[in-house]
Design a protein around this motif. Structure first.
Motif, mmCIF file in Angstrom:
data_model
loop_
_atom_site.group_PDB
_atom_site.id
_atom_site.type_symbol
_atom_site.label_atom_id
_atom_site.label_comp_id
_atom_site.label_asym_id
_atom_site.label_seq_id
_atom_site.Cartn_x
_atom_site.Cartn_y
_atom_site.Cartn_z
ATOM 1 N N GLN A 255 2.081 -34.761 -42.088
ATOM 2 C CA GLN A 255 1.028 -35.537 -42.734
ATOM 3 C C GLN A 255 0.198 -36.244 -41.673
ATOM 4 O OE1 GLN A 255 -1.337 -36.221 -45.239
ATOM 5 N NE2 GLN A 255 0.441 -35.312 -46.224
ATOM 6 N N GLU A 256 -0.934 -36.749 -42.087
ATOM 7 C CA GLU A 256 -1.809 -37.483 -41.185
ATOM 8 C C GLU A 256 -1.069 -38.669 -40.572
ATOM 9 O OE1 GLU A 256 -5.754 -40.256 -41.285
ATOM 10 O OE2 GLU A 256 -5.761 -38.464 -42.523
ATOM 11 N N ASN A 257 -1.238 -38.838 -39.258
ATOM 12 C CA ASN A 257 -0.561 -39.950 -38.590
ATOM 13 C C ASN A 257 -1.533 -40.979 -38.018
ATOM 14 O OD1 ASN A 257 -1.575 -38.606 -36.377
ATOM 15 N ND2 ASN A 257 0.391 -38.300 -35.381
ATOM 16 N N ALA A 258 -2.805 -40.891 -38.383
ATOM 17 C CA ALA A 258 -3.791 -41.827 -37.841
ATOM 18 C C ALA A 258 -4.112 -42.955 -38.818
ATOM 19 C CB ALA A 258 -5.076 -41.088 -37.462
ATOM 20 N N ALA A 259 -4.281 -42.643 -40.080
ATOM 21 C CA ALA A 259 -4.698 -43.646 -41.059
ATOM 22 C C ALA A 259 -3.530 -44.037 -41.965
ATOM 23 C CB ALA A 259 -5.849 -43.110 -41.905
ATOM 24 N N PRO A 260 -3.009 -45.241 -41.809
ATOM 25 C CA PRO A 260 -1.909 -45.686 -42.670
ATOM 26 C C PRO A 260 -2.255 -45.627 -44.161
ATOM 27 C CG PRO A 260 -2.166 -47.189 -40.827
ATOM 28 C CD PRO A 260 -3.336 -46.248 -40.793
ATOM 29 N N ALA A 261 -3.529 -45.768 -44.510
ATOM 30 C CA ALA A 261 -3.926 -45.708 -45.917
ATOM 31 C C ALA A 261 -3.609 -44.348 -46.526
ATOM 32 C CB ALA A 261 -5.414 -46.025 -46.060
ATOM 33 N N ALA A 262 -3.716 -43.289 -45.744
ATOM 34 C CA ALA A 262 -3.399 -41.949 -46.256
ATOM 35 C C ALA A 262 -1.933 -41.870 -46.654
ATOM 36 C CB ALA A 262 -3.738 -40.889 -45.222
ATOM 37 N N ARG A 263 -1.056 -42.449 -45.852
ATOM 38 C CA ARG A 263 0.369 -42.442 -46.177
ATOM 39 C C ARG A 263 0.657 -43.310 -47.396
ATOM 40 N NH1 ARG A 263 -0.028 -42.681 -40.765
ATOM 41 N NH2 ARG A 263 0.662 -44.825 -40.533
ATOM 42 N N ARG A 264 0.023 -44.466 -47.464
ATOM 43 C CA ARG A 264 0.238 -45.336 -48.636
ATOM 44 C C ARG A 264 -0.237 -44.646 -49.907
ATOM 45 N NH1 ARG A 264 -1.582 -49.185 -44.851
ATOM 46 N NH2 ARG A 264 -3.664 -49.215 -45.787
#
Length: 138
Positions: A52-61
């Motif tokens: 998964q994307e590891n740059a934008a914490p919002a994407a994980r949330r």
């Protein structure tokens, strides 16, 4: 052809995406196999693996919230032996992945610029998770 295998142990503080990219990179580096295929397999039914994307914490949330909506905690499940997060954890693992295959080139996993490897813990309590790692190549 050569192969290496081992386990990576990950302690989780509870639910959520926990990045393990650095640990995987370190393991691949010590395996000293330049070209091949890396397999990761989580040995549990209530946790999973994701790239998964590891740059934008919002994407994980957002991903964590979406998965929680798809398999919400409730008392409506027949299987609740370990509490209200038991069956939802199994459902969340079922819709994600328990194994990943990643090419290795130049002694490194071939990941995109913004890709990270995550253990997705689906239970609320902390756990000790075991990930089997296997690298085959030369």
């Amino acid at each position: 052809m050569r192969q290496q295998s081992s386990n990576i142990i990950v302690g989780t503080p509870g639910q959520g995406l926990h990045e393990i990219t650095d640990r995987v990179l370190a393991w691949v580096a010590q395996a000293a196999i330049e070209e091949g295929l890396l397999t990761l397999f989580v040995r549990h039914t209530s946790a999973s693996l994701l790239i998964q994307e590891n740059a934008a914490p919002a994407a994980r949330r957002d991903l964590e919230r979406w998965v929680a909506q798809i398999a919400p905690e409730s008392r409506g499940y027949e299987h609740d032996d370990e509490g209200p997060d038991d069956m939802p954890a199994h459902l969340r693992a079922a819709i994600t992945a328990t194994s990943l295959s990643i090419p290795v080139a130049g002694g490194r996993p071939v990941l995109g610029t913004w890709q990270g490897i995550y253990l997705f813990e689906h239970r609320r309590a902390q756990h000790r998770r075991e990930i089997a790692v296997h690298l085959f190549g030369e």
